[in-house]
Enzyme design. Structure first.
Site, PDB file in Angstrom:
ATOM      1  N   SER A   4       0.827  -1.209   0.000  1.00  0.00           N
ATOM      2  CA  SER A   4       0.000   0.000   0.000  1.00  0.00           C
ATOM      3  C   SER A   4       0.852   1.246   0.000  1.00  0.00           C
ATOM      4  O   SER A   4       0.352   2.334  -0.231  1.00  0.00           O
ATOM      5  CB  SER A   4      -0.850   0.060   1.277  1.00  0.00           C
ATOM      6  OG  SER A   4      -1.636  -1.064   1.403  1.00  0.00           O
TER       7      SER A   4
ATOM      8  N   HIS B 100      -1.635  -2.709  -7.014  1.00  0.00           N
ATOM      9  CA  HIS B 100      -2.288  -2.358  -5.741  1.00  0.00           C
ATOM     10  C   HIS B 100      -3.797  -2.485  -5.887  1.00  0.00           C
ATOM     11  O   HIS B 100      -4.447  -1.659  -6.517  1.00  0.00           O
ATOM     12  CB  HIS B 100      -1.874  -0.936  -5.330  1.00  0.00           C
ATOM     13  CG  HIS B 100      -2.393  -0.555  -3.991  1.00  0.00           C
ATOM     14  ND1 HIS B 100      -2.923   0.680  -3.710  1.00  0.00           N
ATOM     15  CD2 HIS B 100      -2.478  -1.256  -2.834  1.00  0.00           C
ATOM     16  CE1 HIS B 100      -3.296   0.722  -2.446  1.00  0.00           C
ATOM     17  NE2 HIS B 100      -3.044  -0.448  -1.900  1.00  0.00           N
TER      18      HIS B 100
ATOM     19  N   GLU C 189      -4.159   0.037  -8.925  1.00  0.00           N
ATOM     20  CA  GLU C 189      -3.069   0.964  -9.247  1.00  0.00           C
ATOM     21  C   GLU C 189      -1.883   0.121  -9.749  1.00  0.00           C
ATOM     22  O   GLU C 189      -1.482  -0.831  -9.075  1.00  0.00           O
ATOM     23  CB  GLU C 189      -2.667   1.768  -8.006  1.00  0.00           C
ATOM     24  CG  GLU C 189      -3.744   2.764  -7.563  1.00  0.00           C
ATOM     25  CD  GLU C 189      -3.378   3.530  -6.283  1.00  0.00           C
ATOM     26  OE1 GLU C 189      -3.824   4.681  -6.154  1.00  0.00           O
ATOM     27  OE2 GLU C 189      -2.654   2.986  -5.426  1.00  0.00           O
TER      28      GLU C 189
ATOM     29  N   ASN D  81      -3.715   5.988  -1.398  1.00  0.00           N
ATOM     30  CA  ASN D  81      -3.260   5.954  -0.003  1.00  0.00           C
ATOM     31  C   ASN D  81      -2.535   7.216   0.420  1.00  0.00           C
ATOM     32  O   ASN D  81      -2.451   7.519   1.608  1.00  0.00           O
ATOM     33  CB  ASN D  81      -2.389   4.726   0.255  1.00  0.00           C
ATOM     34  CG  ASN D  81      -3.238   3.586   0.775  1.00  0.00           C
ATOM     35  OD1 ASN D  81      -4.089   3.788   1.628  1.00  0.00           O
ATOM     36  ND2 ASN D  81      -3.029   2.408   0.240  1.00  0.00           N
TER      37      ASN D  81
END
Ligand code: NAI
Length: 288
Positions: A119, A142, A154, A192
């Site tokens: 992350s 991700h 991602e 994130n």
């Protein structure tokens, strides 16, 4: 390049969801966890979830039979070393991830694409444990929680990633109705990074924990802000330990910029093993 066989390492919240999503694309999936019994339980939960989807009319009985056949739990040393893709979804710890990739570099065929679901860690940093000729086949993928439902993936190139590999995967995921987008290899990538302040400001607004205060913030963010989930509900879903590790990692990676600073409440919740939904207790209480 093709994706027919996938190995998922780490059978926790994310590994389980990612494994199920791939199985639902008719991919052969092998699941690995340092805790073999835990991985078997995750497999059992995936099977139950597939049966539920059948009862809701979303999958046919033949599809579920085929998907169940394609799913298995393996020890790392017994996986198909010619698998097309390995997705790592283990604990958010840089050294542990680097050690695992060092082993995978030796174990897996040079054609296998290796991916991390980190992350927060820059992909280029994780890649530093790989041999020079492996780095081109390594990247970040991700996924979001729950991986069976959330469409976004991602896709992060490390400095040495072959752009053909990421371009191939972006197209492959988009063909499977995910929304795959290329992100810069910066701490926390896009979601994130932006979300750190969603959690951080909510924690600072509450300051000292009570469930009522958390509910107040969540309610305002949902009713007024239009968010689907409030920050405390979301931290409970993600896992407070994972969310805390991500916050620490983003904070460290940005050389301690104040806007990314973790909150002591995150640390204290982890110390109390109030990790959210997965332990039945976090900012809220859950039925087991
Ligand atoms: P989790 O704590 O639910 O599961 C991690 C699993 O990895 C555990 O079952 C543990 O036994 C296993 N494990 C630890 N070290 C291992 C090793 N060396 N070899 C094999 N298995 C090992 O964690 P979660 O939430 O699934 O997160 C996994 C990764 O996914 C982390 O990098 C996290 O940052 C990332 N992530 C988490 C999201 C979330 O919402 N929880 C969302 C997107 C990414």
């Amino acid at each position: 390049m093709k994706i027919n066989n996938v190995v998922i390492i780490g059978a926790g919240t994310m590994g389980q969801g990612i494994a199920q999503w791939f199985a639902q694309q008719n991919i052969v999936v092998e699941m690995v966890d340092q805790n073999f019994e835990f991985a078997q339980k995750s497999l059992e939960r995936i099977r139950e979830s597939l049966v539920k989807l059948e009862s809701l009319g979303k999958l046919t009985s033949a599809q579920v039979t085929e998907m169940k056949k394609n799913l298995s739990v393996k020890k790392l040393e017994h996986v198909n070393t010619k698998a097309d893709l390995v997705v790592e979804a283990i604990i958010e710890n840089l050294d542990v991830k680097k050690n695992l990739f060092k082993d995978l570099d030796l174990l897996m065929s040079k054609e296998t694409i290796l991916a991390t679901n980190t992350s927060s860690f820059p992909v280029t940093q994780i890649a530093s444990s790989l041999s020079a000729d492996r780095k081109k086949n390594f990247l970040g993928l991700h996924f979001f929680n729950p991986a069976t439902i959330m469409k976004l993936v991602e896709v992060i190139n490390g400095m040495e990633t072959d752009k053909n590999v990421s371009a191939f995967l972006i197209k492959w995921f988009n063909d499977k109705k995910k929304i795959a987008c290329e992100c810069s290899d910066s701490p926390g990538f896009i979601v994130n990074r932006v979300a750190r302040n969603f959690y951080g400001e909510a924690l600072r607004a509450v300051e000292c924990y009570t469930e009522d205060k958390c509910r107040e913030v969540d309610t305002v963010m949902k009713e007024v802000g239009g968010f689907k989930m409030g920050p405390f509900e979301l931290m409970d879903l993600i896992g407070i330990d994972i969310n805390f590790s991500v916050t620490e990692s983003v904070y460290n990676s940005f050389f301690h910029e104040a806007r990314f600073k973790p909150h002591r409440l995150q640390r204290d919740m982890v110390a109390a093993n109030r990790l959210g939904k997965k332990t039945g207790k976090g900012f809220y209480h859950y039925e087991s």
